[in-house]
Design a protein around this motif. Structure first.
Motif, PDB file in Angstrom:
ATOM      1  N   VAL A   1      14.526  10.738 -25.934  1.00  0.00           N
ATOM      2  CA  VAL A   1      13.657   9.649 -25.995  1.00  0.00           C
ATOM      3  C   VAL A   1      13.956   8.803 -24.905  1.00  0.00           C
ATOM      4  O   VAL A   1      12.616   7.944 -24.369  1.00  0.00           O
ATOM      5  N   GLU A   2      15.097   8.405 -24.094  1.00  0.00           N
ATOM      6  CA  GLU A   2      15.188   7.757 -22.779  1.00  0.00           C
ATOM      7  C   GLU A   2      16.294   8.102 -22.130  1.00  0.00           C
ATOM      8  O   GLU A   2      17.319   8.769 -22.695  1.00  0.00           O
ATOM      9  N   LEU A   3      16.184   7.569 -21.081  1.00  0.00           N
ATOM     10  CA  LEU A   3      17.461   7.968 -20.232  1.00  0.00           C
ATOM     11  C   LEU A   3      18.095   6.504 -19.739  1.00  0.00           C
ATOM     12  O   LEU A   3      17.106   5.441 -19.755  1.00  0.00           O
ATOM     13  N   SER A   4      19.426   6.530 -19.628  1.00  0.00           N
ATOM     14  CA  SER A   4      20.100   5.137 -18.812  1.00  0.00           C
ATOM     15  C   SER A   4      20.919   5.556 -17.733  1.00  0.00           C
ATOM     16  O   SER A   4      21.569   6.864 -17.915  1.00  0.00           O
TER      17      SER A   4
ATOM     18  N   GLY B   1      31.096   2.066 -17.433  1.00  0.00           N
ATOM     19  CA  GLY B   1      30.137   2.124 -18.489  1.00  0.00           C
ATOM     20  C   GLY B   1      29.183   1.078 -18.994  1.00  0.00           C
ATOM     21  O   GLY B   1      28.409   1.116 -19.783  1.00  0.00           O
ATOM     22  N   ARG B   2      29.018   0.104 -17.893  1.00  0.00           N
ATOM     23  CA  ARG B   2      28.102  -0.724 -17.869  1.00  0.00           C
ATOM     24  C   ARG B   2      26.646  -0.229 -17.652  1.00  0.00           C
ATOM     25  O   ARG B   2      26.435   0.338 -16.686  1.00  0.00           O
ATOM     26  N   GLU B   3      25.639  -0.704 -18.440  1.00  0.00           N
ATOM     27  CA  GLU B   3      24.248   0.038 -18.471  1.00  0.00           C
ATOM     28  C   GLU B   3      23.706  -0.721 -17.352  1.00  0.00           C
ATOM     29  O   GLU B   3      23.536  -1.770 -17.235  1.00  0.00           O
ATOM     30  N   LEU B   4      23.178  -0.048 -16.403  1.00  0.00           N
ATOM     31  CA  LEU B   4      22.199  -0.686 -15.019  1.00  0.00           C
ATOM     32  C   LEU B   4      20.890  -0.371 -15.226  1.00  0.00           C
ATOM     33  O   LEU B   4      20.149  -1.458 -14.881  1.00  0.00           O
ATOM     34  N   GLN B   5      20.279   0.632 -15.927  1.00  0.00           N
ATOM     35  CA  GLN B   5      18.908   0.912 -16.130  1.00  0.00           C
ATOM     36  C   GLN B   5      18.750   1.775 -17.229  1.00  0.00           C
ATOM     37  O   GLN B   5      19.807   2.233 -17.756  1.00  0.00           O
TER      38      GLN B   5
ATOM     39  N   PRO C   1      26.699   2.500  -2.818  1.00  0.00           N
ATOM     40  CA  PRO C   1      27.055   4.104  -2.803  1.00  0.00           C
ATOM     41  C   PRO C   1      28.252   4.012  -3.813  1.00  0.00           C
ATOM     42  O   PRO C   1      29.202   3.421  -3.982  1.00  0.00           O
ATOM     43  N   GLY C   2      28.285   5.207  -4.656  1.00  0.00           N
ATOM     44  CA  GLY C   2      29.212   5.589  -5.601  1.00  0.00           C
ATOM     45  C   GLY C   2      29.015   6.706  -6.714  1.00  0.00           C
ATOM     46  O   GLY C   2      27.779   7.052  -6.334  1.00  0.00           O
ATOM     47  N   MET C   3      29.711   6.865  -7.607  1.00  0.00           N
ATOM     48  CA  MET C   3      29.254   7.721  -8.529  1.00  0.00           C
ATOM     49  C   MET C   3      28.769   6.884  -9.955  1.00  0.00           C
ATOM     50  O   MET C   3      29.284   5.742 -10.035  1.00  0.00           O
ATOM     51  N   TYR C   4      27.582   7.418 -10.473  1.00  0.00           N
ATOM     52  CA  TYR C   4      26.929   6.800 -11.772  1.00  0.00           C
ATOM     53  C   TYR C   4      26.710   7.991 -12.559  1.00  0.00           C
ATOM     54  O   TYR C   4      26.894   9.131 -12.286  1.00  0.00           O
ATOM     55  N   VAL C   5      26.615   7.564 -13.772  1.00  0.00           N
ATOM     56  CA  VAL C   5      26.436   8.557 -15.166  1.00  0.00           C
ATOM     57  C   VAL C   5      24.998   8.379 -15.622  1.00  0.00           C
ATOM     58  O   VAL C   5      24.433   7.267 -15.874  1.00  0.00           O
ATOM     59  N   ILE C   6      24.363   9.362 -15.751  1.00  0.00           N
ATOM     60  CA  ILE C   6      23.122   9.587 -16.366  1.00  0.00           C
ATOM     61  C   ILE C   6      23.314  10.102 -17.902  1.00  0.00           C
ATOM     62  O   ILE C   6      23.878  11.012 -18.190  1.00  0.00           O
TER      63      ILE C   6
END
Length: 173
Positions: free
Chosen positions: A122-125, A131-135, A153-158
């Motif tokens: 349904v959606e991506l974040s 764990g803070r949601e950015l988008q 620069p860094g690592m993020y989780v989709i």
């Protein structure tokens, strides 16, 4: 699962680093691409063999001329390179495998996300490692772009939110 090489960076091939990259592709019994990945640097790479590992990942044997991009430690001319890939953990089981992949990795300005199969996404974040949601973005179709130009620069989780799930399934990074 198959491996070889590609000059392409469009159509079903994403993430090419230069002249010719290793292309890994997994297809289902109907010939549909489940996921793909390009590995290499700005010179020539060719995948020679790929083996499924007991943890669900893969080991790929590669010849390489590069010493940048994904490749480090080239000792001159053509080197052998063994790559261990983690299990594809972007699969969410709901009767069929649902996958998404992201390119390029690393990204400077935007990340292209391609969903595969009959998607119930349904959606991506996008989240930081704390764990803070950015988008957050709703999904329509199979190709989506995340703007990452303002991120450090860094690592993020989709994360992918699926129909019927109250919490997102962290499925890629």
């Amino acid at each position: 699962m198959a491996t070889g090489c590609t000059h392409s960076n469009d159509g079903d091939v994403f993430g090419n680093h230069g002249t010719e990259d290793v292309w890994l592709i997994e297809i289902d019994l109907n010939g549909m691409i489940q996921w793909q990945k390009c590995l290499g640097g700005d010179q020539w790479e060719s995948g020679n063999s790929v083996e499924h590992t007991s943890d669900g990942g893969y080991v790929v044997e590669v010849y390489t001329d590069s010493n940048n991009g994904d490749v480090t430690g080239n000792h001159g001319d053509r080197d052998g390179w063994v790559v261990k890939l983690a299990p594809v953990n972007a699969a969410i089981q709901e009767g069929t495998s649902l996958l998404f992949d992201h390119f390029p990795d690393p990204a400077d300005t935007e990340v292209r996300i391609v969903t595969r199969g009959t998607s119930s996404f349904v959606e991506l974040s996008l989240h930081d490692l704390g764990g803070r949601e950015l988008q957050r973005m709703p999904l329509h179709g199979s190709t989506h772009m995340l703007d990452v130009s303002d991120l450090a620069p860094g690592m993020y989780v989709i994360a992918a939110q699926c129909r019927g799930q109250e919490q997102p399934a962290f499925s890629g990074g």
